[in-house]
Design an enzyme around this catalytic site. Sequence first.
Site, PDB file in Angstrom:
ATOM      1  CB  THR A   1       4.962 -67.812  60.884  1.00  9.97           C
ATOM      2  OG1 THR A   1       5.678 -67.885  62.130  1.00  9.97           O
ATOM      3  CG2 THR A   1       5.969 -67.815  59.740  1.00  9.97           C
ATOM      4  CB  CYS A   2       0.911 -68.622  63.874  1.00 13.54           C
ATOM      5  SG  CYS A   2       1.714 -70.226  63.823  1.00 13.54           S
ATOM      6  CG  ASN A   3       4.631 -70.472  66.561  1.00 14.84           C
ATOM      7  OD1 ASN A   3       3.760 -70.197  67.370  1.00 14.84           O
ATOM      8  ND2 ASN A   3       4.788 -71.687  66.069  1.00 14.84           N
ATOM      9  NE  ARG A   4      10.149 -68.659  64.271  1.00 13.32           N
ATOM     10  CZ  ARG A   4      10.930 -68.631  65.351  1.00 13.32           C
ATOM     11  NH1 ARG A   4      11.749 -67.627  65.564  1.00 13.32           N
ATOM     12  NH2 ARG A   4      10.898 -69.625  66.216  1.00 13.32           N
TER      13      ARG A   4
ATOM     14  CB  SER B   1       9.111 -74.601  65.152  1.00 18.90           C
ATOM     15  OG  SER B   1       9.543 -74.296  63.844  1.00 18.90           O
TER      16      SER B   1
ATOM     17  CG  ASP C   1       5.738 -76.545  62.236  1.00 18.95           C
ATOM     18  OD1 ASP C   1       5.614 -76.991  61.082  1.00 18.95           O
ATOM     19  OD2 ASP C   1       4.971 -75.718  62.740  1.00 18.95           O
TER      20      ASP C   1
ATOM     21  CD  GLN D   1       4.902 -70.513  57.734  1.00 20.04           C
ATOM     22  OE1 GLN D   1       5.793 -70.690  58.578  1.00 20.04           O
ATOM     23  NE2 GLN D   1       3.625 -70.563  58.047  1.00 20.04           N
TER      24      GLN D   1
ATOM     25  N   GLY E   1      -4.661 -73.268  56.788  1.00 16.34           N
ATOM     26  CA  GLY E   1      -5.988 -73.827  56.571  1.00 16.34           C
ATOM     27  C   GLY E   1      -5.946 -75.056  55.686  1.00 16.34           C
TER      28      GLY E   1
END
Length: 424
Positions: free
Chosen positions: A58-61, A114, A119, A125, A200
Amino acid sequence: MIQYSNIHQTSNFAVLSISYEKADVETRGKFAFFDENIKKFVTQIHDENLGDAFVVSTCNRTEIYTTTSNYLLVAEEYCKTIGVNLSDFIQFADILTKEEALCHLYRVAAGLESQIIGDFEIIGQIKKAYARFKKERKNSNPFLERAINSAIQISKRIKNETGISNGAASVSYAAVHYILNNQNRIADKNILLLGVGEIGQNTVENLVKHVYQPKIKIANRTQEKAAKISEKYNIPNIDYADFDKELSDTDILIVATGAKKPIVNKSHFTGNKETLVIDLSIPHNVDKEVDEIKNVTLIDVDELSKQIQETIQQREKEIPKAEQIIKEMTKDFIEWEKKRKLAPNIHHFKAVLKNMERNEMHHFYKKNKYIDINDMELSDKMIQKITNRFAKFIIDNPLKADEISKLMHEILVEQPNNEFNEKH
């Protein structure tokens, strides 16, 4: 003679995690895992007999969850797949094993790990990542299956039983939150969303929810996907080929694409129009040099996370409640795992008792030509009660399980046979 399982061996479950806690956006981008990597990675792990492994990116991990006795070999295969050095990966990775790894999975699913606490986009995901793994693996792993299902249940319980998700604060909402606090007359702004993946779509949903009749247009490389979102929210869908032309009239550009390198750069901004650019992609899909343009403001994921601290402070008060739920569910899982490992011992013990019962009933019937149904029911209850006590003892005393199982086998199977031979 029954073959006893090695009850001393604990689970090989491990997780290798690279997250925002140790790695910035640029670094996390180097280790991002894309859909085209899945088949190669899963196949290689299987062919080399390294257990099972799936990746959440994901964007964080980026995290590798694996059931293997050698997680470093799994990490090495992962690095080969995405084209990075293992030493670079290990430099930023946290490695957890056994119960700590399981607890980490649950904390991630609960939104406690998160960047924005609470979140819950992450649980979707995780589910998708495991579903992709199963599709390529073509069968399930009982341990992982149970662990993922427990993670889903934990996520649901924490949502319902705590206030940790109160006040929207996901990455997609953080973008909208920033717009709401830093733009005037938002309803008059031309907003262009590039990329209609999960983040998105969530961004569109939040814009529609929090901005009155927003002037949104969407663009995506895959027209079919964009058309569905366009129809769902009744917003215009432009052809990706017209992106440059459309950008010249855009006040707010939100980029949520999944490219491996920047697809928006300085050359896209040819006029002097003031433009807010929000890059929600990992790795960056907007070149950082865009921020050097006089009338352009560039915001990325790390910057957005700083905008919602008040919500986070309220959510932090709910963490103890969430952790208690995780503690309960972790205990339940470990009990299930113990029973699963010791199931052959327990089933064998019960089967021996049932066999003794059948033999005794047979001898009794030969002698008396009659068996009372109540006696049979009572016998069944006694067998189940004795089995339950046996099961509880070896589960509570796993280090003695092999010894006790073998001893009971000698007493109940081998000794009765000797007695029978002596009598006959």
